[in-house]
Design a protein around this motif. Structure first.
Motif, PDB file in Angstrom:
ATOM      1  N   THR A  66       0.843  -1.199   0.000  1.00 27.79           N
ATOM      2  CA  THR A  66       0.000   0.000   0.000  1.00 27.79           C
ATOM      3  C   THR A  66       0.873   1.243   0.000  1.00 27.79           C
ATOM      4  OG1 THR A  66      -1.641  -1.210   1.304  1.00 27.79           O
ATOM      5  CG2 THR A  66      -1.899   1.183   1.163  1.00 27.79           C
ATOM      6  N   PRO A  67       0.697   2.150  -0.958  1.00 31.71           N
ATOM      7  CA  PRO A  67       1.540   3.351  -1.026  1.00 31.71           C
ATOM      8  C   PRO A  67       1.222   4.330   0.097  1.00 31.71           C
ATOM      9  CG  PRO A  67      -0.222   3.498  -2.630  1.00 31.71           C
ATOM     10  CD  PRO A  67      -0.323   2.122  -2.033  1.00 31.71           C
ATOM     11  N   LEU A  68       2.228   5.102   0.475  1.00 33.67           N
ATOM     12  CA  LEU A  68       2.080   6.116   1.517  1.00 33.67           C
ATOM     13  C   LEU A  68       2.105   7.496   0.877  1.00 33.67           C
ATOM     14  CD1 LEU A  68       2.038   6.954   4.546  1.00 33.67           C
ATOM     15  CD2 LEU A  68       4.549   6.983   4.442  1.00 33.67           C
ATOM     16  N   TYR A 101       4.952   8.739  -1.614  1.00 33.54           N
ATOM     17  CA  TYR A 101       4.508   9.843  -2.465  1.00 33.54           C
ATOM     18  C   TYR A 101       4.364  11.082  -1.578  1.00 33.54           C
ATOM     19  CZ  TYR A 101       3.112   6.215  -5.828  1.00 33.54           C
ATOM     20  OH  TYR A 101       3.101   5.146  -6.702  1.00 33.54           O
ATOM     21  N   LEU A 102       4.533  12.260  -2.153  1.00 32.24           N
ATOM     22  CA  LEU A 102       4.458  13.491  -1.366  1.00 32.24           C
ATOM     23  C   LEU A 102       3.814  14.611  -2.170  1.00 32.24           C
ATOM     24  CD1 LEU A 102       6.922  15.068   1.058  1.00 32.24           C
ATOM     25  CD2 LEU A 102       6.423  16.376  -0.997  1.00 32.24           C
ATOM     26  N   ILE A 103       2.956  15.367  -1.494  1.00 32.39           N
ATOM     27  CA  ILE A 103       2.333  16.551  -2.103  1.00 32.39           C
ATOM     28  C   ILE A 103       3.185  17.775  -1.798  1.00 32.39           C
ATOM     29  CG2 ILE A 103       0.305  18.054  -2.167  1.00 32.39           C
ATOM     30  CD1 ILE A 103      -1.346  15.676  -1.141  1.00 32.39           C
ATOM     31  N   ALA A 129      -4.799  11.666  -4.024  1.00 32.19           N
ATOM     32  CA  ALA A 129      -5.073  10.299  -3.570  1.00 32.19           C
ATOM     33  C   ALA A 129      -5.445   9.402  -4.746  1.00 32.19           C
ATOM     34  CB  ALA A 129      -6.194  10.315  -2.525  1.00 32.19           C
ATOM     35  N   GLU A 130      -6.274   9.913  -5.646  1.00 28.25           N
ATOM     36  CA  GLU A 130      -6.668   9.130  -6.827  1.00 28.25           C
ATOM     37  C   GLU A 130      -5.479   8.889  -7.744  1.00 28.25           C
ATOM     38  OE1 GLU A 130      -9.622   7.711  -7.505  1.00 28.25           O
ATOM     39  OE2 GLU A 130     -10.288   8.340  -5.518  1.00 28.25           O
ATOM     40  N   GLN A 131      -4.613   9.877  -7.883  1.00 26.94           N
ATOM     41  CA  GLN A 131      -3.427   9.716  -8.721  1.00 26.94           C
ATOM     42  C   GLN A 131      -2.474   8.671  -8.143  1.00 26.94           C
ATOM     43  OE1 GLN A 131      -2.573  11.022 -11.699  1.00 26.94           O
ATOM     44  NE2 GLN A 131      -4.522  12.123 -11.862  1.00 26.94           N
ATOM     45  N   VAL A 132      -2.327   8.648  -6.832  1.00 29.54           N
ATOM     46  CA  VAL A 132      -1.458   7.654  -6.186  1.00 29.54           C
ATOM     47  C   VAL A 132      -2.039   6.257  -6.369  1.00 29.54           C
ATOM     48  CG1 VAL A 132      -0.534   6.855  -3.971  1.00 29.54           C
ATOM     49  CG2 VAL A 132      -0.472   9.283  -4.548  1.00 29.54           C
ATOM     50  N   LYS A 133      -3.338   6.115  -6.220  1.00 28.01           N
ATOM     51  CA  LYS A 133      -3.979   4.822  -6.444  1.00 28.01           C
ATOM     52  C   LYS A 133      -3.739   4.342  -7.875  1.00 28.01           C
ATOM     53  CE  LYS A 133      -8.287   4.603  -5.273  1.00 28.01           C
ATOM     54  NZ  LYS A 133      -9.683   5.067  -5.059  1.00 28.01           N
ATOM     55  N   ARG A 134      -3.906   5.252  -8.815  1.00 20.53           N
ATOM     56  CA  ARG A 134      -3.724   4.894 -10.232  1.00 20.53           C
ATOM     57  C   ARG A 134      -2.260   4.537 -10.512  1.00 20.53           C
ATOM     58  NH1 ARG A 134      -5.653   9.228 -12.104  1.00 20.53           N
ATOM     59  NH2 ARG A 134      -7.798   8.433 -12.203  1.00 20.53           N
ATOM     60  N   HIS A 135      -1.352   5.326  -9.994  1.00 22.92           N
ATOM     61  CA  HIS A 135       0.078   5.107 -10.269  1.00 22.92           C
ATOM     62  C   HIS A 135       0.582   3.814  -9.641  1.00 22.92           C
ATOM     63  CE1 HIS A 135       4.472   5.839  -9.904  1.00 22.92           C
ATOM     64  NE2 HIS A 135       4.318   6.442 -11.071  1.00 22.92           N
ATOM     65  N   GLY A 137      -1.414   1.228  -8.620  1.00 19.58           N
ATOM     66  CA  GLY A 137      -2.257   0.076  -8.917  1.00 19.58           C
ATOM     67  C   GLY A 137      -2.931  -0.509  -7.691  1.00 19.58           C
ATOM     68  N   GLN A 138      -2.971   0.251  -6.603  1.00 18.58           N
ATOM     69  CA  GLN A 138      -3.583  -0.227  -5.364  1.00 18.58           C
ATOM     70  C   GLN A 138      -4.943   0.442  -5.150  1.00 18.58           C
ATOM     71  OE1 GLN A 138      -2.292  -2.642  -3.283  1.00 18.58           O
ATOM     72  NE2 GLN A 138      -0.735  -2.890  -4.894  1.00 18.58           N
ATOM     73  N   PRO A 139      -5.899  -0.277  -4.533  1.00 12.97           N
ATOM     74  CA  PRO A 139      -7.247   0.269  -4.359  1.00 12.97           C
ATOM     75  C   PRO A 139      -7.361   1.320  -3.267  1.00 12.97           C
ATOM     76  CG  PRO A 139      -7.114  -1.902  -3.358  1.00 12.97           C
ATOM     77  CD  PRO A 139      -5.802  -1.678  -4.062  1.00 12.97           C
ATOM     78  N   ARG A 140      -6.413   1.314  -2.317  1.00 11.07           N
ATOM     79  CA  ARG A 140      -6.424   2.287  -1.223  1.00 11.07           C
ATOM     80  C   ARG A 140      -5.003   2.755  -0.957  1.00 11.07           C
ATOM     81  NH1 ARG A 140      -9.417  -0.223   3.819  1.00 11.07           N
ATOM     82  NH2 ARG A 140      -8.249  -2.085   3.176  1.00 11.07           N
ATOM     83  N   ILE A 141      -4.891   3.826  -0.178  1.00 14.43           N
ATOM     84  CA  ILE A 141      -3.573   4.370   0.164  1.00 14.43           C
ATOM     85  C   ILE A 141      -3.454   4.499   1.676  1.00 14.43           C
ATOM     86  CG2 ILE A 141      -3.507   5.692  -2.002  1.00 14.43           C
ATOM     87  CD1 ILE A 141      -3.943   8.237  -0.254  1.00 14.43           C
TER      88      ILE A 141
END
Length: 355
Positions: A66-68, A101-103, A129-135, A137-141
């Motif tokens: 899961t990405p952070l 990932y960082l904003i 958040a949607e971009q991180v999910k897409r990048h 490939g995970q359903p949640r972050i």
């Protein structure tokens, strides 16, 4: 109570030593060629207006699928988390296998003065958040919010709980009316409407001056009196300058966002009283059932421990944990004590819940 008296010779010796240190530190500072920040490699994967979304390059195989996503405060620049190779919270996370990932909110200008909490939370943060999910490939972050960014992250998780797997808040104020909150006491006496109506965006330097005024001796006079001893080597001098660069690199604040945040969080204590509204929706912290790690600094003068620890019991999470770092607000990320404890604790906490 005993008093220690110094002889004239002792005073003269101390002044002479200080002058030598001052001259040596001046020569050291002159010899520096740069004091760059942000050494950890990263790639920009999305841009919108002033905002940039970065993915840090993995150093090892991912230990957590899961990405952070890190949501920093608006009032300072996020490279505090990647100040240099020795003091990089982000580098330690990526070295432990956390995909990070960082904003980067950028620098608002006059065109951004009407951006409000709806734009920042339901707009920018949700899009990231949607971009991180897409990048990924995970359903949640996993979401990590820092200081003001923790307030935004709590609000976002309550509004979009299906997007978040685990939530981390760091040096995040929740109860803005605790007795030891000097910053809140100052803001209670501030006419925020007059400020925004007069200035539009709120100058970052004005906010810096306000923070320094909370502890003028320690944050100004004492710091610069100690500077010669902290700049004995080029490495020490570069570290000092990086910190000074960050402290004075404060973006202006979008006027309407500043007005809404101060009014709803500082003045109305909205997280405690369940009155925060983002756009046309009310933030209900009981919508948060995710595991929560709440990190606070023992000696934090901007966000006292009591202000952060008030989060316990406000959500519906059955997996709530607090982590105390024995440092001040910034020391949570860069102090020598925290370097060995914070990132490993965060990595372990996330990995244990990555199922």
């Amino acid at each position: 109570m005993t008093h220690k008296f110094f002889t004239a010779q002792q005073i003269a010796t101390e002044i002479s030593q200080f002058n030598r240190q001052l001259a040596d530190s001046y020569r050291t500072l002159q010899s520096l060629t740069d004091c760059d920040t942000g050494p950890t490699p990263k790639d920009c994967i999305y841009t919108e207006d002033k905002l940039r979304l970065y993915k840090y390059r993995s150093q090892v195989a991912d230990s957590c699928q899961t990405p952070l996503l890190i949501c920093y405060a608006l009032v300072n620049r996020p490279y505090m988390l990647d100040l240099d190779e020795q003091r990089s919270f982000i580098a330690r996370l990526t070295a432990s296998g956390i995909p990070v990932y960082l904003i980067d909110w950028g620098y608002p200008d006059a065109a951004d003065c009407f951006l409000d909490m709806d734009d920042y939370i339901n707009g920018y943060l949700h899009t990231c958040a949607e971009q991180v999910k897409r990048h990924s490939g995970q359903p949640r972050i996993n979401l990590l919010g820092i200081c003001q960014g923790g307030c935004l992250s709590l609000s976002y998780t309550a509004l979009q709980p299906d997007n978040i797997k685990n939530l981390i808040t760091m040096v995040t104020p929740v109860d803005f009316h605790t007795p030891g909150n000097m910053l809140s006491h100052l803001i209670q006496k501030t006419d925020v409407d007059l400020m925004v109506d007069t200035l539009g965006n709120i100058p970052g330097q004005m906010l810096n001056d306000a923070y320094a005024a909370l502890m003028p001796m320690r944050l100004s006079l004492q710091k610069y009196l100690n500077m010669p001893g902290q700049c004995a080597t080029e490495e020490q001098a570069a570290g000092f300058l990086r910190m000074e660069k960050w402290i004075n690199d404060s973006p202006d604040q979008a006027g309407e966002m500043f007005r809404e945040f101060v009014t709803q969080f500082f003045k109305s204590n909205g997280l405690i009283h369940n009155t925060v509204r983002v756009g046309d929706r009310q933030v209900n912290l009981k919508q948060i059932q995710q595991p929560i790690l709440n990190v606070y600094g023992s000696y934090d003068h901007l966000v006292p421990p009591a202000a952060s620890k008030a989060l316990q019991g406000l959500t519906a999470s059955s997996d709530y944990r607090e982590l105390e770092i024995r440092s001040g607000h910034i020391g949570v990320f860069v102090s020598q004590k925290s370097r060995q404890t914070l990132a490993p604790a965060v990595s372990q906490w996330l990995t244990e819940r990555d199922h």
